[in-house]
Design a protein around this motif. Structure first.
Motif, PDB file in Angstrom:
ATOM      1  N   LEU A  44       0.804  -1.225   0.000  1.00 44.53           N
ATOM      2  CA  LEU A  44       0.000   0.000   0.000  1.00 44.53           C
ATOM      3  C   LEU A  44       0.837   1.275   0.000  1.00 44.53           C
ATOM      4  O   LEU A  44       0.369   2.310  -0.484  1.00 44.53           O
ATOM      5  N   TYR A  45       2.061   1.205   0.555  1.00 44.50           N
ATOM      6  CA  TYR A  45       2.860   2.431   0.676  1.00 44.50           C
ATOM      7  C   TYR A  45       4.193   2.359  -0.067  1.00 44.50           C
ATOM      8  O   TYR A  45       4.905   3.361  -0.145  1.00 44.50           O
ATOM      9  N   GLY A  46       4.548   1.202  -0.586  1.00 41.09           N
ATOM     10  CA  GLY A  46       5.796   1.089  -1.318  1.00 41.09           C
ATOM     11  C   GLY A  46       7.025   1.223  -0.454  1.00 41.09           C
ATOM     12  O   GLY A  46       8.109   1.532  -0.955  1.00 41.09           O
ATOM     13  N   VAL A  47       6.889   1.011   0.854  1.00 43.30           N
ATOM     14  CA  VAL A  47       8.021   1.119   1.784  1.00 43.30           C
ATOM     15  C   VAL A  47       8.383  -0.282   2.265  1.00 43.30           C
ATOM     16  O   VAL A  47       7.501  -1.050   2.673  1.00 43.30           O
ATOM     17  N   LYS A  48       9.646  -0.620   2.236  1.00 37.44           N
ATOM     18  CA  LYS A  48      10.070  -1.977   2.559  1.00 37.44           C
ATOM     19  C   LYS A  48       9.649  -2.367   3.976  1.00 37.44           C
ATOM     20  O   LYS A  48       9.650  -1.556   4.905  1.00 37.44           O
ATOM     21  N   GLY A  49       9.301  -3.626   4.144  1.00 36.87           N
ATOM     22  CA  GLY A  49       8.809  -4.118   5.417  1.00 36.87           C
ATOM     23  C   GLY A  49       9.807  -3.998   6.541  1.00 36.87           C
ATOM     24  O   GLY A  49       9.430  -3.790   7.701  1.00 36.87           O
ATOM     25  N   ALA A  50      11.102  -4.111   6.234  1.00 37.25           N
ATOM     26  CA  ALA A  50      12.134  -4.057   7.276  1.00 37.25           C
ATOM     27  C   ALA A  50      12.153  -2.728   8.005  1.00 37.25           C
ATOM     28  O   ALA A  50      12.650  -2.646   9.135  1.00 37.25           O
TER      29      ALA A  50
END
Length: 329
Positions: free
Chosen positions: A91-97
């Motif tokens: 949804l935000y294109g930000v890596k999960g880490a």
């Protein structure tokens, strides 16, 4: 659907990593619905599999709290950890880490120091909570061993899963609904804490107050330290010790964890009190440095790079050395 790919804005607090030029409230509500919906889905699916494996409900229609039922319940909540990361990425294109901390990695030094301080406190608190007699049931030694194995292997992940979901993803989602960092953290704490209390499905006032202040305290700790590490120790440590005591004392878990109205007692708010005290200590330790910030694009925390569009940290804050805001130094 995402507005940026794999990008962590520099010089912002943990709860503002997903904040952008627009507040994206609709997308945030979708993220929360997916998270909470997924949590209930896993909590229905996993234990249902355990019931089927063990031959279905008992003769009276109830569900026996067996070691397998316990393990699947823990595993179901633990699924929130990868689920939260997946929702953030999609949804935000930000890596999960990046849910680990402002430096996008799990800071084991902070985690280790928190273990040394918090676990002894939780041990004493758990002993107090279990001092009064609790409902017991007959259980074989073999089942006790399986309960202990399931607890030691899976309950820490269960506590971590809730933290990544509520103090990680939801805190960040709601933190981006306001224009600034200060108003954002207020909204983030309120939304994540109220939802945390609601999903425990209790009708007892004292239990709900305990869940609410427990969540508020951990949210403050996460914000000030810029990561999820101490939150995981607080939540997973308390849950793990509780289930270890349950196994050792042959506690009837279904009866002991009744959340209906009137079950609260004088000690019900003790866990929340410990968490709030921890939050006050962390606040005091970070009063001069302020909350931890994400590093500059080059990883040079003292470079003094200005805040980027869509962020709200002034240049002086962005230049603060990351190592001074660890929170437990």
């Amino acid at each position: 659907m995402n507005t940026r790919r794999n990008t962590i804005p520099p010089g912002v607090e943990y709860h503002r990593v997903l904040a952008g030029e627009t507040r994206r409230i609709g997308r945030g509500i979708l993220a929360i619905v997916l998270l909470v919906g997924g949590m209930f889905f896993f909590n229905i699916l996993f234990p249902a599999v355990a019931v089927l494996v063990e031959g279905g409900p008992s003769a009276d229609g109830g569900v026996a709290y067996t070691p397998l039922f316990h393990a699947t319940g823990m595993a179901a909540v633990a699924m929130l950890l990868p689920w939260s990361m997946l929702i953030q990425r999609v949804l935000y294109g930000v890596k999960g880490a990046s849910l680990h901390s402002v430096v996008s990695s799990f800071r084991f030094d902070i985690f280790g120091r928190a273990l040394l301080v918090i676990i002894p406190v939780w041990t004493v608190v758990t002993a107090i909570l279990y001092w009064a007699p609790l409902p017991e049931h007959t259980v074989s030694n073999t089942d006790v061993v399986w309960f202990l194995l399931g607890t030691l292997l899976l309950t820490p992940l269960q506590g971590a899963g809730e933290e990544y979901g509520f103090r990680g993803l939801i805190l960040r989602v709601a933190g981006g609904w306001a224009r600034g960092a200060r108003s954002g953290i207020v909204v983030a704490i309120i939304v994540s804490s109220v939802l945390f209390a609601i999903v425990h499905l209790s009708s007892d006032l004292l239990l709900n107050l305990n869940y609410l202040f427990f969540a508020i305290g951990i949210a403050v700790v996460t914000w000030r330290t810029g990561g999820i590490e101490i939150a995981v120790v607080l939540h997973a440590g308390f849950n793990t010790l509780g289930f270890l005591f349950d196994a050792a004392l042959h506690v009837d878990v279904i009866a002991a964890y009744d959340r209906s109205a009137g079950v609260g007692s004088a000690t019900t708010l003790l866990p929340a009190a410990v968490v709030v005290l921890t939050a006050l200590v962390v606040w005091f330790r970070t009063r001069r440095t302020g909350p931890a910030l994400t590093p500059s694009p080059l990883g040079l925390h003292g470079a003094g790079d200005p805040a980027q569009p869509g962020t709200d940290a002034p240049p002086a804050r962005a230049a603060r050395p990351e190592k001074t805001v660890a929170g437990m130094n």
